[in-house]
Every structure is written in C-alpha cells, then in structure tokens.
Design a protein around this motif. Structure first.
Motif, short mmCIF file in Angstrom:
data_model
loop_
_atom_site.label_atom_id
_atom_site.label_comp_id
_atom_site.label_asym_id
_atom_site.label_seq_id
_atom_site.Cartn_x
_atom_site.Cartn_y
_atom_site.Cartn_z
N ILE B 147 0.96 -1.24 -0.03
CA ILE B 147 -0.01 0.01 -0.18
C ILE B 147 0.94 1.31 -0.12
CG2 ILE B 147 -1.73 1.44 1.26
CD1 ILE B 147 -2.86 -1.27 2.36
N PHE B 148 1.96 1.15 0.63
CA PHE B 148 2.83 2.37 0.92
C PHE B 148 3.42 2.48 -0.66
CE2 PHE B 148 7.05 3.98 1.60
CZ PHE B 148 6.76 5.27 2.07
N ASN B 149 3.87 1.40 -0.99
CA ASN B 149 4.54 1.59 -2.40
C ASN B 149 3.51 2.25 -3.47
OD1 ASN B 149 6.90 0.90 -1.52
ND2 ASN B 149 6.78 -1.39 -1.77
N GLY B 150 2.48 1.45 -3.27
CA GLY B 150 1.24 2.06 -4.26
C GLY B 150 0.95 3.44 -3.84
N SER B 151 0.94 3.68 -2.87
CA SER B 151 0.58 5.07 -2.65
C SER B 151 1.53 6.24 -3.14
CB SER B 151 0.20 5.25 -1.26
OG SER B 151 -0.65 4.69 -0.78
N VAL B 152 2.98 5.88 -2.75
CA VAL B 152 3.84 6.76 -3.30
C VAL B 152 3.85 6.69 -4.77
CG1 VAL B 152 6.56 7.10 -3.57
CG2 VAL B 152 5.22 6.40 -1.13
N ILE B 153 3.70 5.50 -5.40
CA ILE B 153 3.64 5.60 -7.05
C ILE B 153 2.52 6.45 -7.41
CG2 ILE B 153 3.58 4.18 -8.87
CD1 ILE B 153 5.14 1.80 -7.52
N LEU B 154 1.36 5.89 -7.06
CA LEU B 154 0.17 6.92 -7.38
C LEU B 154 0.40 8.37 -7.08
CD1 LEU B 154 -2.81 6.75 -8.45
CD2 LEU B 154 -3.46 6.57 -6.10
N ALA B 155 0.68 8.77 -6.00
CA ALA B 155 0.95 10.15 -5.76
C ALA B 155 2.07 10.86 -6.70
CB ALA B 155 1.28 10.36 -4.41
N GLY B 156 3.02 10.07 -6.86
CA GLY B 156 4.29 10.65 -7.83
C GLY B 156 3.63 10.69 -9.03
N THR B 157 2.82 9.68 -9.48
CA THR B 157 2.26 9.63 -10.89
C THR B 157 1.41 10.88 -11.17
OG1 THR B 157 2.51 7.32 -11.05
CG2 THR B 157 0.97 8.36 -12.62
N ILE B 158 0.39 11.10 -10.41
CA ILE B 158 -0.37 12.08 -10.42
C ILE B 158 0.25 13.52 -10.22
CG2 ILE B 158 -2.51 13.15 -9.20
CD1 ILE B 158 -3.37 10.20 -8.46
N PHE B 159 0.93 13.59 -9.14
CA PHE B 159 1.58 15.10 -8.82
C PHE B 159 2.47 15.31 -10.15
CE2 PHE B 159 0.90 14.30 -4.15
CZ PHE B 159 -0.31 14.70 -4.11
N THR B 160 3.28 14.34 -10.62
CA THR B 160 4.08 14.76 -11.64
C THR B 160 3.32 14.90 -13.05
OG1 THR B 160 5.79 13.00 -10.81
CG2 THR B 160 5.84 13.59 -13.29
N LEU B 161 2.12 14.43 -13.20
CA LEU B 161 1.47 15.02 -14.27
C LEU B 161 0.71 16.36 -14.02
CD1 LEU B 161 -0.53 11.44 -14.81
CD2 LEU B 161 1.28 12.48 -16.39
N ILE B 162 0.41 16.52 -12.72
CA ILE B 162 -0.37 17.74 -12.47
C ILE B 162 1.07 18.69 -12.80
CG2 ILE B 162 -0.97 19.20 -10.59
CD1 ILE B 162 -2.40 16.84 -9.49
N TYR B 163 2.17 18.34 -12.39
CA TYR B 163 3.24 19.27 -12.64
C TYR B 163 3.31 19.72 -13.89
CZ TYR B 163 7.91 21.37 -13.23
OH TYR B 163 9.04 22.17 -13.52
N PHE B 164 3.12 18.84 -15.06
CA PHE B 164 2.91 19.20 -16.49
C PHE B 164 1.68 19.70 -16.98
CE2 PHE B 164 6.44 16.06 -16.09
CZ PHE B 164 7.29 16.81 -16.73
N HIS B 165 1.00 20.14 -15.93
CA HIS B 165 -0.19 21.02 -16.27
C HIS B 165 0.11 22.43 -16.45
CE1 HIS B 165 -4.49 22.02 -16.67
NE2 HIS B 165 -4.48 22.67 -15.74
N PHE B 166 0.13 23.08 -17.36
CA PHE B 166 0.81 24.46 -17.48
C PHE B 166 -0.56 25.56 -17.49
CE2 PHE B 166 4.10 22.05 -18.94
CZ PHE B 166 5.12 22.42 -17.76
N GLY B 167 -1.82 25.07 -17.44
CA GLY B 167 -3.00 26.00 -17.69
C GLY B 167 -2.99 27.03 -16.62
#
Lengths: 857, 227
Positions: B147-167
């Motif tokens: 769960i910890f690994n999954g949460s970190v991966i999920l958060a990292g994936t989402i937050f990294t994608l959000i970082y590339f949201h330049f709107g």
C-alpha cells in the motif's frame, strides 16, 4: 471797449493781447481759430485758418451740425453794432467753441462754486477759487453763448436784468429732431420774452408750423397772462386738461417769468421739464445746471422765488418722486450727489484722483512725478469719447438734447462729460501750449499773474500739471522736429477739435517717433500699430509642466515601468566558465585516479558486499532458478561496447545460476553479436558449454522494433542465420522452436531503456507466459523499474550493485563484482562527498553574495 | 618477437584509453584521433555486419540462390532498398519517398501499437493493481509495504502529471499563475521529478564509474602483463 477784453468768466477787463484772464485764468481767446478754406490737412505748426466746411457738413454728426448751425446763427444775428463789436472778440471762438458753449455754464456760475466739486472745476480748467461774495458771483452769466451784452453789461444791468440770460434760438428744422418734451420746452421760452428786443438774437424763435395746436394754444393763452401770473396758475391747468401735468405746469411757470426773475425761473422749469424722461445721470446734470441757474442772483426776487415755489408746489404733488427730490438738489447739496455713479465713485476716491472720473483718470497718469512726462498727449482728451460709456456715446450724437446746447435748456442737457472735456481742453491747451503757441498768432501771451498760475496748478490734477511742465520742456524741441509731422486726412470737425490746430505738435513720451498718418499725426509716443510693433519686455514665460492628476501620473509611471521592462534586456544567468569547470574536472579526475587506482591495483576488499536482496533482484534470481535445465533461453544483447564492464559484471552472476542452459544470443545492436561473443568468453559455469550445448549467436537482428516484432511473431523468418551465416533454426540449440513463446525465458541485457522497452512492448503479444528478466545498466534502471512494478518484467538486475547482490547470494566468491566493489564503493562515496561539499560550498558562496549584495544596498 | 593478439589489443586499448582521457585537458588531437578511429572502426564493423548478416544472407543470397518464390519476395525489399539508395543522388532522392513512407508508416504503427499495448495500458494497470494485496501476498510483499509503495507511486504519478499541467489564468498585473491547489500538487510533483532525475543521475554516475573502473582495471591488467 476795444482796448480791453472782458473776461467771459469773471467779467473783469483784460488787455487785448492777453490770452488768458489775469484774474481767473480763463481763456479770453478761443483755442482754435478758423479753419482754412481748403481741405488741405493742417500741418503741424500751421495756423488753422478758416475753412469752407460746407461740403463736410453732411458727414458731421447731427448734434455737431446743429451746434455749429446754432453758433453760426448766433454770430450772424447781431442786432446792434455794439453787440457786433462785442461779438467780434468771440466770433472765432463761437464757431469753434460752439461745442463747448454749454460747458461754460458751470464755469460762469461762480456763485455756485461751492456747489461744484473740485474735480469738476479742475476739469474745466479753472482753479478752485475761494468762495466769492454773492455780488461777485453774480457778475457774469451765460457769456459763452455769444451774447455780447453779457460782456458789456455792468453791475446794474446784471442785477436789473437777469432776463438777459442768453437764449439760443433753435432752428425750426432742428425741432423736428427734438423730442416732444424738448420742443415743448423750447416753444415756451420765446413766448416768455416777447418784449425784450435786446435778447432777440439769443432768444428762441417761436415755433409756428411744427408746433402742435395744443401747444400753440397754450402759448397763446400764456401771452395775455404775462401780467397775471397768479391767476393763470389755475387757468392754465384748466385749459389743458389732456396735457400732462408737467406740461400744464409749464404755462404757469412761463407766466412767472414775465419779469427777469420769472424768466430765469421759467428757463429752469423749461429745463426741468425734460427731466421727467431723462435718465438719472442727465437729470443729475440738469440738476446741477439748475443749481447753477437757481443760484442766479439774489435779485431773483423773493416774489419770483415765491411764485416759483408756488408753481413748483402746485405741480409737485403730481411729479414723480425724482422730481420731488429735485428741490433738494437745488439746495446746497453737493453736486457730487447728482453725478452718475461712475462719477460718484471717482469723487469718493483719493484726493488727487477723486476729482477725475475713472474713464478720464485712466487715460492719464495720476500721480507720477512732475519730471516724468505723461504718456499721452493732451490732445488725447478728445479720445475721451472713447472712454465714456457706450450709452453715453450713443446718446451724444443722436440725442437732440445736444442740438440746443447753446440754449439754456440745451446747455443744461449737455452731458457733463462733454462739458468737462471741452472745458478741459481749454485749460490744457492754455497751460500746455501756452508757451509754444507763440508761433500761433491767434493767441496772445499769457500774462496771468504768478499767483493765479500757482493757484491754477495747485488745484489742477496731477496729470494736467505734468502736462504743463512737460509742455515747457517740449517747447524747447527744435522746430525741425515739429515740421517733420506730416499732414493727415482729417474731417474738418476733427481738425477743429484736434489740438494740433494750436500750433506745434507735442509729445510727452520718451518715444520720439512721430506719427505720420491718421488722426494722431504729429504726436509722439503713440502706441504703434501692429506692423512694426516690437515688444519691449520679455515675453511671459509659461510653464510647460503637464497638468496631470496624481492618478494620471501614477498610470503614466506604470506605463513607463512596463515599457522599461519590455525594452530592458533581461540578464541571462551566466554559466560557470570553462576554465573553472576544467580545473574542477581535473581535480576530480585526479582525486579519482589517485584513490581508485591503488585500490584497483591492490585489489583491496575494504567494503563488504551487499547483503540485502531487493524484490526485483530476488525475483530475477527466482526466475533464473526456475528455468529448467537445458531449456532454451533467449538472451538479447542490447548495450554499447562502452558498457561492457558494467553489463558483464551484472549479468555474469545471473548466468552462473543457470543450469546447462540452451542459450541463444540475439541483438538489435550491430555490435551486439560481437559483445555476445565477448560475453561468451567469460569463464562462467553456464557459458562454458562444459555442461551443455554452446550458445547460439543469431547475431544482429535488423529493423529495430519492427525486427523485434517480426522476431516475436516468426523467429526463424526474422533471424534465419546465426552469426556464421549457418541456418540457426536447424541447430541443436533451437531444435523444435518456431516461436518466441517456446523459449523458457527471455533475458534482456541492455543499457538502454528504449531497447528494453522495445523488447517488452513488441513481444507482449507473442512471448506468451515466458518470464522476462532484465539485466540493465544502472543508468537505465529507473526507466525499467516501472515495467517490473507492472509485472511486465519478472526480475530486474541493475548494474554492478545488482550483480553484486546476485553474486553475493549465489555463493560465488572472488568473481567479477568483487574486483569492482571497493573501487565502486569509494567512487560512490566520493561522489556523495563532492555533491555535498559542492552543495555546501555553493550555499556558502550564495550567502556571501547575498550579504555582499545587502551591504551594497 | 612474436606479438600476441592479446598484447596488440591490450596496447591499442591502453593507447586509446589514454587518448580518451586526454579530453580532461580539453579537445585535443589525441582525443579526436581516438574518436575518429572509433567511429571509423564502428562504421566499418557495422557495414560488415550489415553486409554479412543482413544484405547478403537475407537479400542477395535468396535472390541468387533462392527459389522463384523467394526471389519474388526478395524483389520487394530489393526495390525498396534501391529506392532508398537513390537518396544519395539529390535528383533521384524523391524516389526514396515510397520506401521511406512505407518504413516510417510501418514503424510508426508498430511503435504506437507497442507503446499502447506494451507500456501505456500495462503501466496504468500496474499502478492500479499495485494495491492488489492478494497479488502482493503472492509476490511475498507485505500489504503495508504494497500500500505504501502503491500510494507513493500513485501520488508520484498524479503529482508529476499535474506538474506538467501549465494551464493558468492571467492576473491583474499581467503575470500568469495557476490555481493554488494545482500549484501545491505541482510542487509535490516537482519533488518526485527531482527524485527521479536524481536517481537517473545516480544511475548514470554508477554506470560511468563502473566503466571507469573497468578501464582502469584494463590498464592495470595491461601494465601487469609487463610486470
């Protein structure tokens, strides 16, 4: 009688060569002579000669024509030789003096001096005289009207015949222009004096044709009642019930003038009658005149006064309020109270200027030192017309009141401004031009006593006294300058009025430029016209500061900041120079060489091998261990020759765990086949071939991803030959294998994540359930790790660390990873030290720069 | 004196290694000589590999020694190869368009299909299935760790994608700024990106260090042969 000239003002005798009265400083001879006969303009210095101005008559104003006609008629109708002889001394003056005729009334009423304000007296050119006795004040009256008897009469005649007051006979055609009230008034007076032949020349001719019937009837009624003044009082009123009250009172008043005293009173009444419709200012002036008239000798007997008062009282009830207040004006009330407002204001001013109206004082310097010459010549007094109010200017030429200015009533109606201006010209001309008029034979030298002169200039306004002083100075001007004045084309009436008639031109200004043309020809210091005008003072400096509000300035500042930000080049972050980077690079390299070379050379084993097994490595070990013995295993070599050391060190421990594997090598890289050969040369248990077949090297698989996909779908078709161009699929290693899924495992040795991803992606459909084991370089491990987490890759061994872990867990010792491990560990620590040290150094430098920048601020 | 192959290869390896190390003092002729030699040797080797392992056995040999069917099939790649070879001549370069279009088209199709089927969908599924505790148990992974690994991966994936949201929306002063929540997630995503790049850098450094050590061992071994 011809040896002396009787002063028209004071009545005293003067020598014939005197120009001014030695007693009262009044001008004995007219200022201007007769005009020349031709229309040639008068040159400065020339003596005005008589002119035939008949052709110019039409262009004259009506009021001036009338006045000139009246004056001319007055001079022509001399009944007796004595009168003619007397009139000769004034003939010249009456022709040109006619304009000023009525103005003399003020001056002549010496007994009313106390009622005339000083300013008015000054304007007339007379010095403020001390109050005289009543006998003295009653000496001369109405002399300027041309009555020669006025100059000849003695004390007795004056006291006995107050009715000798001159009356100018208005012409019949002039009456047409008169207003009704004035026609009425003028129509009465001649009838009041039918039996006075001595006054025929000055009396009004009775109106005949133009007189209305009611007025003729009124006149007819008044004649038989000359001796019955008291009875007519009521009868006249009843005879004209339709006439206005003031008109009905007029017969009564005319009856009262059967005697000389009555005649004078009647004159007053006739003059007072028009006041009903006169404006206030004119009324006030009339009042002043009436005061003058009312101040006639005391021998206006009590009876006459009593009749006047009776008649006045009879009509007072019906008179308007202003008429009711009229008697009070006749009293000793100062004349100032009767002048217009614009005169009142000035009279209440300071002592010097209080005597000059605004419009008059503005034209002359008020209180300048006597040494400074006034800016305007005296002749500009004629321009006073331009300073008077418009209503007054408009009324001057149009009103028929001025047409009868030689008559008592007319003189009463003459505005003060005209009186004062005309009278003012006389003393000014006398004083200012007295010394330089020697060239003009028309005037005699001034023989006035010094006392009178002192008194005159003491009481004269400053501007006039200055003019006098300057005139003496200007009299010393060379005659050549005088002759420079060119003639100007002027109407005759203007020529008659302009002071240049008197002789030399004068200039009281420091500007010696002579005016050559126009009405001001011959004058100096005239304001120049537009051409050639040069400003004498610096032009006023106007501020060019923008009148902007604070908000606008703020917005402008914002705009400037925006523009400055767009135009200013942005500083680009400078990179470290190559020199510093090269030195650092040398230092780092030197450190690495110095530290690692001995470690590698000595084959030290300071650092222990890693013990912990990550999941991906553990799974990789389990996959390898799960491969059956002698099962075909496909191995893809996709790394560059530069990574040989790392990849072989990572892959060798895995291959040691294989048990007699049937290995088939293939590569998507051109050098892969060679690297596979080099890898096969490593003395490993699984690769030695001692316990199994020799590995089969298929060599280079062309086409990249397409080749991988083709190989996944049909391996024999995609890679039919081995590296020696022998049929690969017929070899014992690949015996019976026609597809990718028939391999026991797929091991990908790659230093590039893309090649690993290509194998994973393109074989996802064709590889079936065979496990994929990835042995990657450390640089590609982060990108391959997700495929392990997504279970697309069964096991992952990354770099030297992974190989060391596998090697540490498979029980082998002293192999490849061990030779690298100490140097590798030291290198990693050095990297950490350099990174941390560099970070701290950079932080220190940043703090130093920040402090420096703060200190600089 | 007979020079062994190992000595020659060892000597060349030692010399070229020093030439490459000479780059520490900057670009120099020794470094260029080494680079040019490597490029030349690699090109020759690749050309030989292409001829001996691709063109000859898979095109020329079938055309010459293959059956008619094989010859017929080999005409298609032969014509395509000839057309691509026309790119040498500028006036004939246009004839390579057909072959290039075929290659690019097929390559793009294969790449896209492989990316979707082999990376995109499996990665999404992997991110979702990481919370599969049964699978984690099957893989001998504790649920908490999973769960910890999954949460970190999920958060990292989402937050990294959000970082590339330049709107972003423009502000009153003309500057552009994203929403505060997006800014917060992007800041977290930037941390994940930083960790990833740091990991990559560490991997590159580890790989380079290993290669450096291998080269030093090679030099030591070469020198040790003469000691």
């Amino acid at each position: 009688m011809t040896d002396v000239i009787k002063c028209p003002t004071c009545g005293k005798n003067n020598l014939p060569d005197q120009e001014f009265c030695q007693y009262c400083r009044s001008r004995l001879t007219p200022l201007t002579g007769a005009l020349k006969g031709a229309d040639a303009p008068i040159r400065p210095g020339q003596i005005p000669t008589k002119k035939n101005t008949a052709e110019l008559e039409p262009i004259l104003p009506q009021w001036l024509r009338d006045a000139r006609d009246s004056a001319r008629k007055t001079t022509e109708n001399e009944p007796t030789p004595q009168d003619k002889q007397k009139q000769e001394s004034f003939s010249a003056s009456t022709s040109s003096f006619d304009l000023l005729a009525g103005l003399q009334n003020q001056k002549e009423s010496s007994d009313e001096e106390n009622e005339v304000p000083d300013w008015l007296a000054n304007l007339t050119g007379d010095s403020v005289k001390p109050k005289k006795d009543e006998t003295e004040s009653s000496e001369v009256r109405w002399v300027e009207l041309g009555g020669e008897k006025d100059f000849a009469r003695d004390e007795e005649s004056q006291t006995g015949s107050a009715g000798e007051t001159a009356h100018i006979e208005p012409q019949s055609n002039e009456k047409e222009d008169l207003s009704d009230w004035f026609r009425d008034a003028s129509g009465f007076q001649p009838q009041l004096q039918p039996d006075q032949p001595a006054e025929t020349e000055n009396s009004f001719s009775p109106p005949t044709s133009d007189t209305p019937d009611w007025l003729r009837k009124m006149v007819a009624d008044s004649e038989p009642q000359n001796d019955q003044a008291q009875s007519l009082d009521s009868g006249s009123v009843s005879a004209f019930p339709d006439s206005p009250d003031w008109l009905r009172n007029m017969p009564l008043e005319s009856n009262l003038q059967s005697s000389p005293a009555k005649e004078l009173d009647n004159t007053f009444d006739a003059a007072s009658a028009p006041f009903v419709e006169e404006p206030d200012w004119l009324r006030a002036l009339g009042g002043s005149q009436d005061n003058v008239n009312a101040g006639t000798p005391v021998d206006l007997s009590q009876t006459s006064l009593g009749t006047f008062e009776a008649g006045e009282s009879s009509s007072a009830d019906k008179l308007p309020e202003w008429m009711e207040s009229f008697p009070s004006i006749e009293s000793d009330k100062p004349l100032q109270g009767t002048v217009p407002k614009w005169l009142k204001e000035e009279t209440s001013a300071t002592s010097a200027e209080a005597e000059i109206p605004v419009w008059l004082s503005s034209g002359f310097p008020a209180a300048e030192p006597a040494a400074t010459a006034p800016e305007k010549p005296i002749a500009e007094d004629s321009s006073l017309l331009g300073d008077i109010p418009n209503w007054l200017k408009a009324s001057a030429p149009q009103s028929s009141i001025f047409s009868d200015e030689q008559s008592p009533a007319g003189s009463l109606d003459t505005p003060d401004w005209l009186k004062t201006s005309s009278d003012e010209q006389q003393p000014q001309s006398r004083s200012a031009f007295s010394e330089i008029e020697s060239a003009s034979p028309a005037f005699s030298a001034d023989t006035q006593s010094s006392e009178n002169m002192d008194a005159l200039f003491t009481d004269m306004p400053d501007w006039l006294s200055k003019a006098t002083d300057n005139s003496s100075l200007l009299s010393q001007l060379p005659a050549a300058d005088v002759n420079l004045i060119e003639p100007g084309e002027l109407p005759s009436w203007v020529q008659a009025m302009r002071p240049s008639d008197s002789g030399n031109p004068l200039s009281f200004s420091s500007d010696e430029t002579l005016e050559k043309r126009g009405a001001l020809a011959g004058f100096q210091g005239v304001l120049p016209a537009v051409p050639g005008y040069a400003a004498t003072s610096k032009p006023k400096a106007y501020s060019i500061k923008l009148n902007a509000s604070q908000e606008q300035q703020t917005h402008a500042a914002y705009l400037e900041q925006i523009l400055a930000g767009e135009t200013a080049p942005l500083p680009i972050a400078s990179f470290s120079s190559l020199q510093r980077s090269r030195g650092l690079r040398w230092v780092i390299t030197f450190i690495f060489f110095v530290i690692l070379t001995p470690v590698l050379f000595l084959r030290t084993q300071f650092f222990a091998m890693p013990v912990g097994v990550p999941n991906e490595i553990g799974n990789a070990m389990r996959v390898v261990q799960a491969i059956p013995e002698g099962a075909p295993v496909l191995v893809a070599f996709d790394y560059e020759p530069a990574r040989v050391g790392e990849m072989e060190a990572a892959a060798a421990p895995i291959f040691k765990q294989l048990r007699n594997p049937n290995l088939t090598f293939i590569s998507t890289n051109e050098t892969g086949g060679l690297l596979a050969e080099h890898f096969s040369s490593i003395p490993l248990d699984g690769l030695s071939g001692e316990s199994g077949p020799q590995p089969l090297n298929l060599g280079y698989l062309p086409g990249g991803q397409m080749g991988i996909r083709a190989f996944g779908e049909n391996p024999p078709a995609a890679a039919p030959f081995d590296i020696s161009l022998s049929p690969a699929w017929a070899s014992p290693q690949l015996q019976g294998i026609t597809s990718l899924s028939q391999f026991a495992a797929l091991i990908i040795i790659s230093d590039n994540a893309n090649s690993t991803r290509a194998w994973i992606e393109q074989t996802s459909d064709t590889r079936g359930a065979i496990p994929i084991l990835v042995i990657s370089s450390a640089q590609a491990a982060p990108m391959i790790q997700p495929y392990y987490d997504s279970r697309q890759v069964s096991g992952l061994v990354t770099g030297l660390y992974g190989g060391a872990v596998v090697e540490q867990n498979n029980g082998s010792t002293g192999e490849i990873t061990r030779k690298y491990w100490d140097a590798y560990s030291i290198g990693m620590y050095l990297a950490m030290v350099f990174i941390l040290g560099g970070g701290l150094l950079n932080l220190a430098l940043g703090l130093r720069d920040r402090v420096t920048a703060r200190e600089a601020k | 004196m007979v020079l062994s192959l190992d000595l020659i290869t060892g000597l060349l390896s030692f010399v070229f290694t020093l030439f490459i190390f000479s780059y520490l003092i900057g670009d120099n002729p020794l470094f260029r000589i080494a680079v040019y030699i490597f490029v030349g040797v690699s090109s020759g080797y690749i050309a030989s590999i292409a001829w001996w392992q691709v063109i000859w056995p898979r095109l020329i040999n079938p055309l010459i020694f293959g059956s008619i069917l094989e010859k017929g099939f080999m005409l298609v790649p032969l014509i395509g190869a000839i057309l691509i070879f026309m790119k040498i001549l500028p006036r004939m370069a246009g004839m390579a368009r057909f072959a290039m279009a075929f290659m690019v088209g097929v390559g793009a199709a294969v790449t896209i299909y492989g990316a979707v089927a082999g990376t995109l969908i499996p990665q999404v599924l992997g991110t979702i299935n990481i919370f599969d505790l049964l699978a984690a148990s099957a893989r001998n992974v504790s649920p908490i760790e999973s769960i910890f690994n999954g949460s970190v991966i999920l958060a990292g994936t989402i937050f990294t994608l959000i970082y590339f949201h330049f709107g972003a929306r423009p502000k009153a002063d003309g500057s552009m700024q994203r929403m505060r929540l997006i800014e917060l997630f992007a800041w977290v995503g930037r941390i994940f990106i930083g960790i990833t790049l740091g990991t990559v850098f560490a991997g590159v450094y580890a790989a380079a260090l290993t290669a450096f050590i291998e080269r030093i061992i090679s030099i030591i071994n070469f020198i040790g042969n003469f000691l």
